[in-house]
Design a protein around this motif. Structure first.
Motif, mmCIF file in Angstrom:
data_model
loop_
_atom_site.group_PDB
_atom_site.id
_atom_site.type_symbol
_atom_site.label_atom_id
_atom_site.label_comp_id
_atom_site.label_asym_id
_atom_site.label_seq_id
_atom_site.Cartn_x
_atom_site.Cartn_y
_atom_site.Cartn_z
ATOM 1 N N GLY A 1 71.745 56.633 -110.698
ATOM 2 C CA GLY A 1 71.565 55.674 -111.810
ATOM 3 C C GLY A 1 72.090 56.604 -113.381
ATOM 4 O O GLY A 1 72.844 56.096 -114.176
ATOM 5 N N HIS A 2 71.502 57.918 -113.309
ATOM 6 C CA HIS A 2 71.966 58.398 -114.668
ATOM 7 C C HIS A 2 73.180 59.083 -114.347
ATOM 8 O O HIS A 2 73.917 59.122 -115.553
ATOM 9 N N ALA A 3 73.798 59.362 -113.115
ATOM 10 C CA ALA A 3 75.100 59.625 -113.097
ATOM 11 C C ALA A 3 76.149 58.429 -113.797
ATOM 12 O O ALA A 3 77.138 58.816 -114.311
ATOM 13 N N LEU A 4 75.525 57.229 -113.306
ATOM 14 C CA LEU A 4 76.354 56.142 -113.716
ATOM 15 C C LEU A 4 76.559 56.121 -115.204
ATOM 16 O O LEU A 4 77.562 55.875 -115.983
ATOM 17 N N SER A 5 75.186 56.314 -115.762
ATOM 18 C CA SER A 5 75.031 56.100 -117.369
ATOM 19 C C SER A 5 75.890 57.239 -117.918
ATOM 20 O O SER A 5 76.616 57.062 -119.092
ATOM 21 N N ALA A 6 75.723 58.422 -117.492
ATOM 22 C CA ALA A 6 76.551 59.541 -118.124
ATOM 23 C C ALA A 6 77.870 59.554 -118.010
ATOM 24 O O ALA A 6 78.492 59.734 -119.153
ATOM 25 N N LEU A 7 78.481 59.015 -116.873
ATOM 26 C CA LEU A 7 79.939 59.038 -116.756
ATOM 27 C C LEU A 7 80.380 57.838 -117.564
ATOM 28 O O LEU A 7 81.412 57.767 -118.016
ATOM 29 N N THR A 8 79.547 56.767 -117.758
ATOM 30 C CA THR A 8 80.177 55.713 -118.444
ATOM 31 C C THR A 8 80.105 55.939 -119.910
ATOM 32 O O THR A 8 81.124 55.664 -120.626
ATOM 33 N N VAL B 1 80.201 61.141 -105.120
ATOM 34 C CA VAL B 1 79.089 60.565 -106.002
ATOM 35 C C VAL B 1 79.845 59.433 -106.948
ATOM 36 O O VAL B 1 79.222 58.361 -107.012
ATOM 37 N N LYS B 2 81.054 59.698 -107.326
ATOM 38 C CA LYS B 2 81.669 58.910 -108.158
ATOM 39 C C LYS B 2 82.385 57.854 -107.385
ATOM 40 O O LYS B 2 82.177 56.584 -107.916
ATOM 41 N N ALA B 3 82.644 57.837 -106.023
ATOM 42 C CA ALA B 3 82.935 56.814 -105.046
ATOM 43 C C ALA B 3 81.923 56.057 -104.985
ATOM 44 O O ALA B 3 82.044 54.630 -104.868
ATOM 45 N N GLN B 4 80.575 56.424 -104.811
ATOM 46 C CA GLN B 4 79.552 55.632 -104.646
ATOM 47 C C GLN B 4 79.228 54.507 -105.681
ATOM 48 O O GLN B 4 78.690 53.369 -105.476
ATOM 49 N N ILE B 5 79.707 54.829 -107.001
ATOM 50 C CA ILE B 5 79.560 53.970 -108.148
ATOM 51 C C ILE B 5 80.587 53.713 -108.860
ATOM 52 O O ILE B 5 80.541 53.091 -109.947
ATOM 53 N N ALA B 6 81.744 53.677 -108.173
ATOM 54 C CA ALA B 6 82.974 53.412 -108.689
ATOM 55 C C ALA B 6 82.978 51.856 -109.046
ATOM 56 O O ALA B 6 83.728 51.552 -110.121
ATOM 57 N N TRP C 1 77.853 69.575 -112.907
ATOM 58 C CA TRP C 1 78.273 69.241 -111.534
ATOM 59 C C TRP C 1 79.141 68.043 -111.537
ATOM 60 O O TRP C 1 80.304 68.023 -111.000
ATOM 61 N N LEU C 2 78.927 67.161 -112.421
ATOM 62 C CA LEU C 2 79.670 65.825 -112.528
ATOM 63 C C LEU C 2 80.832 65.965 -113.339
ATOM 64 O O LEU C 2 81.752 65.008 -113.577
ATOM 65 N N GLY C 3 81.114 67.397 -113.887
ATOM 66 C CA GLY C 3 82.317 67.582 -114.668
ATOM 67 C C GLY C 3 82.448 67.163 -116.210
ATOM 68 O O GLY C 3 83.244 67.049 -116.807
ATOM 69 N N LEU C 4 81.192 67.048 -116.487
ATOM 70 C CA LEU C 4 81.102 66.616 -118.063
ATOM 71 C C LEU C 4 80.794 67.838 -118.959
ATOM 72 O O LEU C 4 80.113 68.866 -118.413
ATOM 73 N N ASP C 5 81.018 67.701 -120.294
ATOM 74 C CA ASP C 5 80.633 68.837 -121.169
ATOM 75 C C ASP C 5 80.145 67.990 -122.390
ATOM 76 O O ASP C 5 80.406 66.968 -122.621
ATOM 77 N N TRP C 6 79.774 68.870 -123.662
ATOM 78 C CA TRP C 6 79.213 68.179 -124.440
ATOM 79 C C TRP C 6 79.300 69.466 -125.536
ATOM 80 O O TRP C 6 79.103 70.598 -125.598
#
Length: 290
Positions: free
Chosen positions: A17-24, A280-285, A62-67
C-alpha cells in the motif's frame, strides 16, 4: 512549481500500500515537471524505530525513487511545532483536556449528541476547566491533551467559518479541480498536541506542508477526511492552502486496507527474498496513477 511529498511514519515496515502511494505521488510530480519530497513523520516516538526508518530509505530506493536532500525528520523540529501551538493558544482556540480515555468514553456514552464515529475515533466537544482547577491539575503533573475548540474557532472566525473550503483534484481524466465546503466539526474538538508529545500528526503535517512549499498533497483515501481539519488549522495559522488529491487504496482479498498493524507483507521482506521491483509494480498496476 509543483511540489508534493511522500510522508511515511516509521512505526513499522512499509508494505504494498505504501509502494502504491509513493509511486503515485512520484508519478504526478514527474507528470507536472515538479518534485516529490520525502518527509519522515516520526513524532510518535513511542512507536517509531530507527530500523523502520532505515528500511524506508532502502525500500524507496529499491522502487527506483529519488528525492531532494536533506530529508526533514519531524522529531528535529519540536520547537517549531511549539510555536505553532502557541499561536493557537494565544488566539484562545485551544484548551487543555485532562480526561482519560475511560472518562471521555463515559461522557460520550451519556451524551447522545456526541458520536463515536469521527475520523479519529470518539468525537468530543468540551471546554476549558476553571483556571484554579486547571492550575491544580498542572501542579500535580496530570497528563493532558491540547484540544482545538470548534466552538471557539467558529466564534473567532464569525462569518468566515462558513467560507472554509478546500480544493480537490481528481485523479484521472482531465485532472479537474473542484472546491468543497470544509466541515471540521466532524472531528469534534480534535487533539492537536499532548503534554508528552508537543504536537500531533495534524498540526505537524499542516505546519510542514506550508514550510516546505507543498503545492499538492497527494495521499490515500483513508486520509481524505483529514482535509477538513487541516483546512481549519491553515486558516487559524494563516498558512497557504495546497490542492488535495486522494488515490484509491490497495486492499486484501477481503476488501480490507493493508496495514502495518495487520502485519501485511512488507517491502523489506519482498526485496530481501529476491522479488523484483517490476513484479511489485505489476501487482499494483491497476491502481497505479489512478
Amino acid at each position: 512549481m509543483f511540489r508534493t511529498r511522500f510522508a511515511p511514519s516509521p512505526t513499522g515496515y512499509l508494505h504494498l500500500g505504501h509502494a502504491l502511494s509513493a509511486l503515485t505521488v512520484a508519478h504526478f510530480a514527474r507528470q507536472a515537471g515538479g518534485e516529490m519530497l520525502l518527509r519522515i513523520e516520526n513524532t510518535d516516538f513511542t512507536r517509531c524505530r530507527d530500523e523502520y526508518e532505515s528500511a524506508i530509505f532502502d525500500d524507496l530506493d529499491w522502487l527506483g525513487l529519488d528525492w531532494p536532500t536533506p530529508v526533514r525528520r519531524q522529531t528535529a523540529h519540536f520547537p517549531e511545532y511549539k510555536k505553532a501551538l502557541q499561536k493557537l493558544i494565544d488566539a484562545h482556540v485551544v484548551y487543555r483536556c485532562f480526561l482519560s480515555r475511560k472518562e471521555l468514553m463515559t461522557i460520550i456514552d451519556s451524551n447522545p449528541e456526541m458520536s463515536a464515529h469521527g475520523p479519529d475515533g470518539p468525537v468530543y466537544f468540551g471546554q476549558p476547566l476553571p483556571a484554579s482547577e486547571e492550575a491544580h491539575l498542572i501542579e500535580q503533573g496530570t497528563p493532558f491533551a491540547w484540544r482545538l475548540s470548534i466552538r471557539a474557532a467558529r466564534d473567532m472566525l464569525c462569518t468566515d467559518w462558513s467560507d472554509i473550503s478546500y480544493a480537490e483534484r481528481s485523479s484521472g481524466g482531465e485532472m479537474l479541480v473542484a472546491r468543497h465546503k470544509a466541515t471540521p466539526e466532524i472531528f469534534g474538538d480534535a487533539v492537536i498536541a499532548r503534554k508528552d508529545i508537543g504536537t500531533s500528526y495534524h498540526l505537524a503535517s499542516v505546519h510542514d506542508d506550508a514550510l516546505q512549499g507543498i503545492t499538492h498533497v497527494i495521499r490515500g483515501d483513508d486520509l481524505k477526511q483529514a482535509v477538513h481539519l487541516h483546512r481549519l488549522l491553515q486558516v487559524l495559522l494563516d498558512l497557504p492552502e495546497p490542492v488535495y488529491q486522494h488515490h484509491r487504496l490497495l486492499t486484501d482479498d477481503a476488501g480490507k486496507k493493508l496495514s502495518k498493524r495487520d502485519e501485511s507483507p512488507s517491502l523489506k521482506q519482498m526485496r530481501e527474498s529476491g522479488v523484483r521491483t517490476a513484479d511489485v509494480k505489476a501487482q499494483i498496476a491497476d491502481l497505479l496513477q489512478d
